[in-house]
Design a protein around this motif. Structure first.
Motif, PDB file in Angstrom:
ATOM      1  N   GLU A  71       0.901  -1.129   0.216  1.00  0.00           N
ATOM      2  CA  GLU A  71      -0.058  -0.091   0.038  1.00  0.00           C
ATOM      3  C   GLU A  71       0.817   1.391   0.014  1.00  0.00           C
ATOM      4  OE1 GLU A  71      -3.135   0.160  -0.374  1.00  0.00           O
ATOM      5  OE2 GLU A  71      -3.729  -1.829   0.001  1.00  0.00           O
ATOM      6  N   ALA A  72       2.157   1.157   0.340  1.00  0.00           N
ATOM      7  CA  ALA A  72       3.068   2.303   0.378  1.00  0.00           C
ATOM      8  C   ALA A  72       3.508   2.673  -0.786  1.00  0.00           C
ATOM      9  CB  ALA A  72       4.335   1.894   1.356  1.00  0.00           C
ATOM     10  N   VAL A  73       3.285   2.016  -2.115  1.00  0.00           N
ATOM     11  CA  VAL A  73       3.758   2.346  -3.047  1.00  0.00           C
ATOM     12  C   VAL A  73       2.541   2.511  -4.188  1.00  0.00           C
ATOM     13  CG1 VAL A  73       5.949   1.324  -2.737  1.00  0.00           C
ATOM     14  CG2 VAL A  73       4.202   0.126  -4.014  1.00  0.00           C
TER      15      VAL A  73
ATOM     16  N   ARG B 289      -3.077   2.123  -7.953  1.00  0.00           N
ATOM     17  CA  ARG B 289      -2.034   1.943  -9.160  1.00  0.00           C
ATOM     18  C   ARG B 289      -0.488   2.366  -8.612  1.00  0.00           C
ATOM     19  NH1 ARG B 289      -3.887   0.930 -14.395  1.00  0.00           N
ATOM     20  NH2 ARG B 289      -5.840   1.297 -14.559  1.00  0.00           N
ATOM     21  N   LEU B 290       0.286   1.777  -9.015  1.00  0.00           N
ATOM     22  CA  LEU B 290       1.795   1.931  -8.876  1.00  0.00           C
ATOM     23  C   LEU B 290       2.118   3.479  -8.837  1.00  0.00           C
ATOM     24  CD1 LEU B 290       4.403   0.675  -7.702  1.00  0.00           C
ATOM     25  CD2 LEU B 290       5.083   0.791 -10.160  1.00  0.00           C
TER      26      LEU B 290
ATOM     27  N   LEU C 185       6.788   7.217  -5.146  1.00  0.00           N
ATOM     28  CA  LEU C 185       6.375   6.340  -3.911  1.00  0.00           C
ATOM     29  C   LEU C 185       7.427   5.164  -3.912  1.00  0.00           C
ATOM     30  CD1 LEU C 185       2.704   6.764  -3.091  1.00  0.00           C
ATOM     31  CD2 LEU C 185       4.635   7.800  -2.051  1.00  0.00           C
ATOM     32  N   TYR C 186       7.464   4.170  -5.125  1.00  0.00           N
ATOM     33  CA  TYR C 186       7.976   2.964  -5.145  1.00  0.00           C
ATOM     34  C   TYR C 186       9.598   3.566  -5.107  1.00  0.00           C
ATOM     35  CZ  TYR C 186      10.117  -1.057  -7.269  1.00  0.00           C
ATOM     36  OH  TYR C 186      10.910  -2.281  -7.242  1.00  0.00           O
ATOM     37  N   GLU C 187      10.105   4.581  -5.761  1.00  0.00           N
ATOM     38  CA  GLU C 187      11.629   4.794  -5.568  1.00  0.00           C
ATOM     39  C   GLU C 187      12.025   5.080  -4.163  1.00  0.00           C
ATOM     40  OE1 GLU C 187      13.995   4.690  -7.758  1.00  0.00           O
ATOM     41  OE2 GLU C 187      12.839   3.848  -9.035  1.00  0.00           O
ATOM     42  N   GLU C 188      10.976   5.776  -3.364  1.00  0.00           N
ATOM     43  CA  GLU C 188      11.430   6.351  -2.140  1.00  0.00           C
ATOM     44  C   GLU C 188      11.201   5.116  -1.225  1.00  0.00           C
ATOM     45  OE1 GLU C 188       9.124   8.795   1.296  1.00  0.00           O
ATOM     46  OE2 GLU C 188       8.534   9.219  -0.568  1.00  0.00           O
TER      47      GLU C 188
ATOM     48  N   GLY D  90       0.391  -7.602 -10.754  1.00  0.00           N
ATOM     49  CA  GLY D  90      -0.125  -6.573 -11.516  1.00  0.00           C
ATOM     50  C   GLY D  90       0.455  -5.238 -11.207  1.00  0.00           C
ATOM     51  N   VAL D  91       0.680  -4.827 -10.207  1.00  0.00           N
ATOM     52  CA  VAL D  91       1.331  -3.541 -10.015  1.00  0.00           C
ATOM     53  C   VAL D  91       2.807  -3.486 -10.076  1.00  0.00           C
ATOM     54  CG1 VAL D  91       1.329  -1.549  -8.443  1.00  0.00           C
ATOM     55  CG2 VAL D  91      -0.395  -2.876  -8.687  1.00  0.00           C
ATOM     56  N   LEU D  92       3.551  -4.247  -9.353  1.00  0.00           N
ATOM     57  CA  LEU D  92       4.924  -4.557  -9.554  1.00  0.00           C
ATOM     58  C   LEU D  92       5.408  -4.959 -10.727  1.00  0.00           C
ATOM     59  CD1 LEU D  92       6.168  -5.329  -5.748  1.00  0.00           C
ATOM     60  CD2 LEU D  92       5.753  -2.787  -7.073  1.00  0.00           C
ATOM     61  N   GLY D  93       4.983  -5.988 -11.132  1.00  0.00           N
ATOM     62  CA  GLY D  93       5.226  -6.845 -12.167  1.00  0.00           C
ATOM     63  C   GLY D  93       6.676  -7.299 -12.204  1.00  0.00           C
ATOM     64  N   PRO D  94       6.787  -8.373 -13.125  1.00  0.00           N
ATOM     65  CA  PRO D  94       8.444  -8.963 -13.011  1.00  0.00           C
ATOM     66  C   PRO D  94       9.399  -7.876 -13.496  1.00  0.00           C
ATOM     67  CG  PRO D  94       6.968  -9.547 -15.280  1.00  0.00           C
ATOM     68  CD  PRO D  94       6.065  -8.837 -14.238  1.00  0.00           C
ATOM     69  N   GLN D  95       8.942  -7.000 -13.901  1.00  0.00           N
ATOM     70  CA  GLN D  95      10.085  -5.821 -14.366  1.00  0.00           C
ATOM     71  C   GLN D  95      10.821  -5.418 -13.290  1.00  0.00           C
ATOM     72  OE1 GLN D  95       6.957  -5.971 -15.390  1.00  0.00           O
ATOM     73  NE2 GLN D  95       6.784  -5.470 -17.838  1.00  0.00           N
ATOM     74  N   ARG D  96      10.054  -5.314 -12.156  1.00  0.00           N
ATOM     75  CA  ARG D  96      10.475  -4.829 -10.853  1.00  0.00           C
ATOM     76  C   ARG D  96      10.689  -5.928  -9.990  1.00  0.00           C
ATOM     77  NH1 ARG D  96       6.867  -0.764 -12.402  1.00  0.00           N
ATOM     78  NH2 ARG D  96       7.672   1.375 -12.567  1.00  0.00           N
ATOM     79  N   GLN D  97       9.924  -6.989  -9.898  1.00  0.00           N
ATOM     80  CA  GLN D  97      10.155  -8.095  -8.938  1.00  0.00           C
ATOM     81  C   GLN D  97      11.383  -8.903  -9.183  1.00  0.00           C
ATOM     82  OE1 GLN D  97       6.581 -10.035  -8.573  1.00  0.00           O
ATOM     83  NE2 GLN D  97       7.212 -11.401  -6.724  1.00  0.00           N
ATOM     84  N   PHE D  98      11.610  -9.217 -10.404  1.00  0.00           N
ATOM     85  CA  PHE D  98      12.836  -9.812 -10.828  1.00  0.00           C
ATOM     86  C   PHE D  98      13.915  -9.142 -11.486  1.00  0.00           C
ATOM     87  CE2 PHE D  98       9.250 -12.870 -10.770  1.00  0.00           C
ATOM     88  CZ  PHE D  98       9.659 -13.910  -9.627  1.00  0.00           C
TER      89      PHE D  98
END
Length: 705
Positions: free
Chosen positions: A335-337, A342-343, A347-350, A587-595
């Motif tokens: 929830e923090a990002v 939606r992402l 917030l994600y970078e922080e 769906g929000v982070l996706g493999p591009q960020r998760q992996f």
């Protein structure tokens, strides 16, 4: 037989004599074509049990401590109910649309018993669309209309029937496709049905089976109260942890819930015969060997080596958990990002990227490796025969003819006799067109997926059904491919959690439903139930269960204050919250960020999985009588894919029980095994199911600790 030769070269069937012995031990050798099958009693009792189970399972799905009523409940209760209707219903003859029928054709038959269970089997689990409906209503996007839920549910549940018809020749007809779990049901039906006959006329062997069944059922029922309610410690006894209670490494290696389960034992049958593994008494020994080999290699060797070597910089995290973590080691707060579901890149970078535990990463790696390994294995061992069989099936489907067979094939004990009309291919084709139209309407009308995304999901389901079905039909294990559908959707539609969930529903859940229907069809074959009657019961039960469960969901969501929040306890929607978390992550982070970054090396396992079956295939061809004929890499990779949700201590106990019953007793006491093995496991599972339900309502439901 042509179909029996279809898979003759596969390692999975090198144990075919033992598989045939298992089938002969359970399946009746004779048939009465005049026995009542699809009757008025089946329609009434099938509808009642389907609606009752659908209502109960959907109602408790929303609660913090959900309970699921399974098919053993229907198998036990439908017998006295059918017997009672046979005593009270009138035997008057009716004529409708030129067909003569009666409410009471006589004694309650075993075929009616089977059809009622097939009818109600659709209600033993909640429809997957329910999770998406709840998440859309409370957390992501706008609520879905009731009509959208109906279309989603019927499409994902029913479109699998057309696939099961298309792949009938491959997954049902060959005698090598044993579907071992159905043999337990066959034994249970035959044992229970014998109660309705004259006891003095029963053979001595059947009386002994009945005696063992009721003793084992009573013992299983009584014993489960001990580990299930009064002494839950018996569910997991970590001997290594007891030996070194203050040693952190011993706790990590020995704990069966939060560790690797080394030297951990259990005295709880619900752990040994869990929903992850099924009964060890119904699993062929060669399959259990492959499963345990994969578990031991990846869980007891690779995972501790990687963890203590600080691979992926994960030693600061728990060794065995499904939680995701932030950079500081705390649980990742998705929830923090997010902003408006939606992402938010700022917030994600922080907040920082996701970190995962060692075993969780290995599980993802095995999922990546497993899908390509499965496809490569099937292509090497079955490619040519599958292509020829599929071409023949499609040709017959286009022509509208029923599947034909050679004279030799009609002699097989495992299939329908010529006395029963086959399900016409046009029925499957018509159902496919109707459900495809409903799915497209739901996706386009309610924004669930682009139209081409829906068709892609259906294509993925069709592509994976045969490879996964081949493995399950002989090993009793279904290879989990939910991660693959989530991965595909996340790459195509990054930042779209609804698309991700819908793609998984129409891709993975459709395949899973297809295999469930195929399993029921195999049960019908074994019990000589007319195929058209099985088809009718499956469709009717699926539609009834979906509508009832959606109705219960709509009622609860509009009548329970603060539902799906802590303030709405006990209606906290625990399963929906878990679904929301996983859907949002994919769906929000996706493999591009998760992996990304250090985890990107996991993608190489796709290539490794494709290459892995090649040397085994070559060794098997070079040494056809060696141990390599028993090695099946898709089965080896199956069990580790259930972690980290599955407790680790049940794998060893499952294998030990399978070794005792399906290896030692099968070879040293084959007569005993043939009489009692499947009856015993049916009794243990039935007693456990009844005990769990009564314990829940008598103890846990009233907050007795």
């Amino acid at each position: 037989m042509e179909n029996d030769k279809l898979l003759a070269g596969d390692t999975l069937h090198s144990n075919e004599p033992e598989m045939q012995f298992m089938i002969d031990s359970a399946v009746p050798a004779s048939d009465d074509p005049d026995m009542p099958s699809l009757t008025f009693r089946v329609v009434v009792l099938g509808t009642v049990f389907t609606c009752a189970l659908a209502f109960t399972n959907a109602y408790y799905w929303f609660r913090s401590n959900p309970i699921a009523l399974g098919i053993p409940v229907v198998q036990l209760l439908s017998l006295p109910a059918g017997w009672a209707l046979a005593q009270v219903l009138p035997r008057r003859q009716f004529r409708t649309f030129g067909k003569q029928w009666t409410m009471n054709p006589g004694a309650f038959s075993i075929k009616e018993h089977v059809l009622i269970s097939v009818f109600a089997n659709a209600s033993t689990s909640t429809v997957y669309a329910l999770e998406l409906i709840v998440v859309r209503k409370f957390w992501i996007g706008t609520p879905l209309a009731f009509g959208a839920g109906v279309l989603m549910s019927l499409t994902s549940q029913l479109i699998g029937y057309s696939f099961s018809g298309l792949f009938h020749r491959i997954l049902v007809e060959p005698s090598a496709m044993a579907w071992p779990s159905t043999l337990v049901d066959v034994s249970l039906f035959r044992t229970l049905q014998a109660l309705m006959t004259d006891k003095h006329g029963l053979a001595r062997e059947m009386r002994q089976r009945q005696r063992l069944f009721w003793i084992a059922l009573a013992g299983s029922f009584a014993w489960y109260f001990v580990p299930g309610w009064f002494f839950p410690t018996l569910t997991m006894l970590p001997l290594l942890c007891f030996a070194a209670p203050n040693n952190v490494v011993a706790q990590q290696l020995g704990d069966g819930y939060n560790g690797l389960g080394m030297l951990a034992v259990t005295l709880d049958w619900s752990t040994i015969s869990s929903s992850y593994t099924g009964s060890p008494l119904a699993t062929p020994w060669f399959a259990a060997c492959n499963l345990f080999a994969g578990f031991a290699i990846f869980m007891w060797v690779i995972t501790p080596i990687a963890y203590y070597a600080n691979a992926w910089d994960a030693r600061s995290l728990p060794i065995y958990t499904s939680n995701l973590f932030a950079a500081n080691g705390s649980v990742y707060d998705i929830e923090a990002v997010l902003r408006d579901g939606r992402l938010d890149p700022e917030l994600y970078e922080e907040y920082g990227p996701v970190r995962m535990s060692t075993q969780f990463l290995i599980m993802y790696g095995l999922c990546f490796m497993g899908i390509t390994c499965l496809l490569s294995h099937v292509a090497l061992n079955h490619g040519k025969d599958l292509w020829r069989t599929l071409q023949a099936a499609v040709a017959e489907l286009r022509s509208g003819r029923s599947y034909g067979r050679s004279g030799a094939e009609r002699e097989s004990i495992a299939y329908e006799h010529s006395a029963y009309a086959r399900v016409p291919g046009v029925w499957y084709a018509g159902l496919f067109v109707a459900t495809l139209a409903m799915g497209l309407g739901a996706c386009q009308g309610f924004g669930l997926l682009p139209w081409w995304g829906f068709l892609l999901a259906i294509a993925v389901a069709a592509l994976l059904t045969v490879p996964v079905g081949l493995i399950e039909a002989v090993s009793n294990f279904q290879y989990g491919l939910g991660v693959i559908t989530e991965l595909i959707a996340a790459f195509i539609w990054p930042g779209e959690p609804t698309f991700n969930a819908a793609f998984k529903m129409f891709g993975y859940i459709t395949m899973r439903q297809t295999l469930q229907l195929t399993r029921d069809q195999k049960l019908g074959h074994y019990m000589r139930v007319p195929p058209r009657h099985v088809f009718a019961a499956q469709v009717a039960g699926t539609v009834a269960a979906a509508l009832v469960q959606l109705g219960v969901a709509a009622w609860l969501m509009h009548s329970v204050p603060n539902i799906c929040t802590d303030a709405g306890a006990p209606f906290t929607c625990r399963k929906a919250r878990l679904f929301y978390a996983t859907t949002t992550i994919w769906g929000v982070l996706g493999p591009q960020r998760q992996f990304a970054g250090r985890y990107a090396t996991l993608y190489w396992l796709f290539l490794a999985g494709a290459a892995l079956p090649v040397p085994v295939w070559l060794l098997r061809r070079r040494f056809p009588r060696s141990m390599w004929r028993l090695v099946s890499l898709p089965v080896v990779l199956t069990l580790p894919g259930y972690f980290p949700n599955m407790p680790t201590h049940n794998a060893a106990m499952f294998t030990l029980c399978c070794f005792v019953f399906n290896h030692i007793l099968l070879h040293r006491r084959p007569a005993w095994w043939r009489r009692y093995n499947f009856v015993l496991t049916a009794a243990l599972d039935a007693g456990l199911a009844v005990s769990g339900i009564i314990g829940y309502f008598a103890l846990q439901h009233v907050r007795v600790n």
